[in-house]
Design an enzyme around this catalytic site. Structure first.
Site, PDB file in Angstrom:
ATOM      1  CB  CYS A 141      -0.957   0.004   1.184  1.00 51.46           C
ATOM      2  SG  CYS A 141      -0.160   0.264   2.771  1.00 51.46           S
ATOM      3  CB  ALA A 142       0.131   4.845   0.093  1.00 49.63           C
TER       4      ALA A 142
END
Lengths: 75, 374
Positions: free
Chosen positions: B70-71
């Site tokens: 994810c980020a």
């Protein structure tokens, strides 16, 4: 705007703002508006994408002193 | 138990291993930029679609070895734990998320220099940025340094090298240069082409054709060659008569775009002259070492990006455009989107603005996009 409920997620980081928003939205009746306060920058993109994918409408969002405010209407 | 995988370990998989990735960022982020590799397979499912359960996505995943990305990290941990509970064996999450991936530099030795010393490429795989370290006799020059200077500091320390020169081939628009900051820290000389430095707020040494840079006692020459086009100052460097550091003028698979400073029309003919005349007059045996790569397929088995100049004159489409008109069209029309925050990045590199580390990270998100094709 007739805000039914305010959810404070300030200080929480991803994924918690969305997890909590989802829970709060589940408790609202269709058409109800939830105000979400967040400090996580990622929430801006995520909340709009999440609203779309779950059939809600992000009516407005703004930033005041580093706090993002979102207004989401339940679909 | 889910396990963390560092960006370094993921880089290893990208170069020589296999991996199945479940990327839980937004669809738009995933489309814009993701982890790629020869044997990397990835699918996208935003984490917020998985809060109630992962059943829907299970059928698209292998039974073991899945990396969740994810980020930043948080949502990948959440989803990884859900996959683990659902029975997938060996579930990993990317430590520090795509932010960490974007910042990891893989050092690869390119080769030895004739008179002792060697040259290394630092591959920022997550962003496609390439930088170089030339060392000889305990001294080093770093060319087109990334913002995350720790990688070079650690390397210098481990190898007992003193950093003497920091060089930027041009004023970058895709990433924040670490050149000035590392020069200040190490008392090295910071070099920049003067024509790109007209608005800078700091002092620098002019990178110009008549000024050779020597490293170590063995006189490893770095010979600047003025090749405008990507920017008005763009300067290539010939190292040790063997390597052509082409900056953003020439890449393995494409050529540089002239529009990132807003002067595409003015610089087209400069770019053409630099590539078709100046480069064409150089020895075709020179090994081209560019400042970026565009596709992961440009990486060789070590993770390095390089090609002989002669080969590029045969195969690189950007070096084989017949007419001037066609060249002008190719480098000014239908270009990919510009790199994220490229104007702010230029201002940062000029010293005009001074964003926080978090802001700098944010500015650098995404691919480099300095070539005319993606």
């Amino acid at each position: 705007m007739n805000v039914k409920q305010t959810l404070d997620t300030k200080g929480l980081s991803c994924p918690m703002p969305i997890v909590k928003t989802k829970k709060a939205m589940d408790g609202l009746a269709s058409g109800g508006i939830l105000e979400v306060l967040a400090t996580d920058k990622g929430a801006v993109n995520d909340l709009s994408a999440w609203s779309k994918s779950s059939g809600h409408e992000l009516l407005d969002h703004k930033e005041e002193d580093g706090v993002f405010k979102f207004y989401i209407q339940k679909g | 138990m889910v396990k963390a995988l560092t960006a370094k370990e993921v880089a290893k998989r990208v170069v020589e291993g296999k991996m199945f990735i479940l990327d839980v960022r937004n669809e738009s982020d995933f489309k814009d930029w993701k982890i790629e590799g020869k044997d990397i397979e990835s699918i996208n499912r935003p984490y917020f679609d998985l809060i109630d359960g992962v059943e829907d996505v299970l059928e698209h995943l292998p039974k073991e070895e899945v990396l969740v990305v994810c980020a930043k990290e948080g949502s990948s941990v959440m989803v990884a734990e859900m996959l683990d509970e659902a029975g997938i064996k060996d579930v990993y999450y990317l430590e520090g998320g795509m932010k960490a991936w974007s910042e990891y530099l893989l050092p690869v030795k390119i080769g030895d220099l004739k008179d002792g010393g060697s040259i290394y490429q630092f591959n920022r795989i997550g962003k496609g940025c390439l930088s170089y370290l030339v060392e000889s006799n305990g001294e080093a020059a770093i060319i087109d340094s990334a913002r995350t200077i720790e990688a070079y500091e650690d390397f210098a320390k481990e190898n007992n090298i003193e950093i003497k020169h920091m060089i930027d081939t041009h004023l970058h628009a895709d990433h924040i240069s670490g050149g000035r900051r590392l020069a200040e820290k190490t008392n090295a000389t910071y070099w920049l082409p003067p024509k790109d430095a007209e608005e800078v707020t700091f002092s620098y040494e002019a990178l110009e054709e008549d000024k050779d840079i020597t490293i170590g006692n063995t006189k490893i020459e770095i010979q600047p060659l003025y090749t405008p086009g990507h920017t008005i100052g763009s300067t290539s460097m010939i190292v040790d008569g063997q390597y052509l550091l082409s900056g953003d003028i020439l890449f393995v698979d494409s050529i540089g775009r002239p529009d990132l400073a807003g002067k595409a029309e003015d610089w087209v003919s400069d770019l053409h002259d630099s590539l078709y005349n100046k480069y064409n007059n150089l020895s075709k045996d020179l090994i081209v070492l560019p400042a970026h790569f565009g596709k992961i397929s440009e990486l060789d088995e070590k993770g390095a990006v390089q090609a002989p100049l002669g080969e590029l004159f045969e195969k690189n489409e950007g070096l084989n455009i017949e007419s001037d008109d066609e060249f002008r069209r190719a480098v000014t029309e239908n270009l990919p989107p510009q790199p994220n925050a490229y104007q702010e990045i230029r201002q940062t590199n000029m010293g005009k603005i001074d964003p926080t580390t978090d802001e700098q990270r944010e500015m650098e998100i995404g691919p480099n996009r300095c070539a005319i094709t993606e």
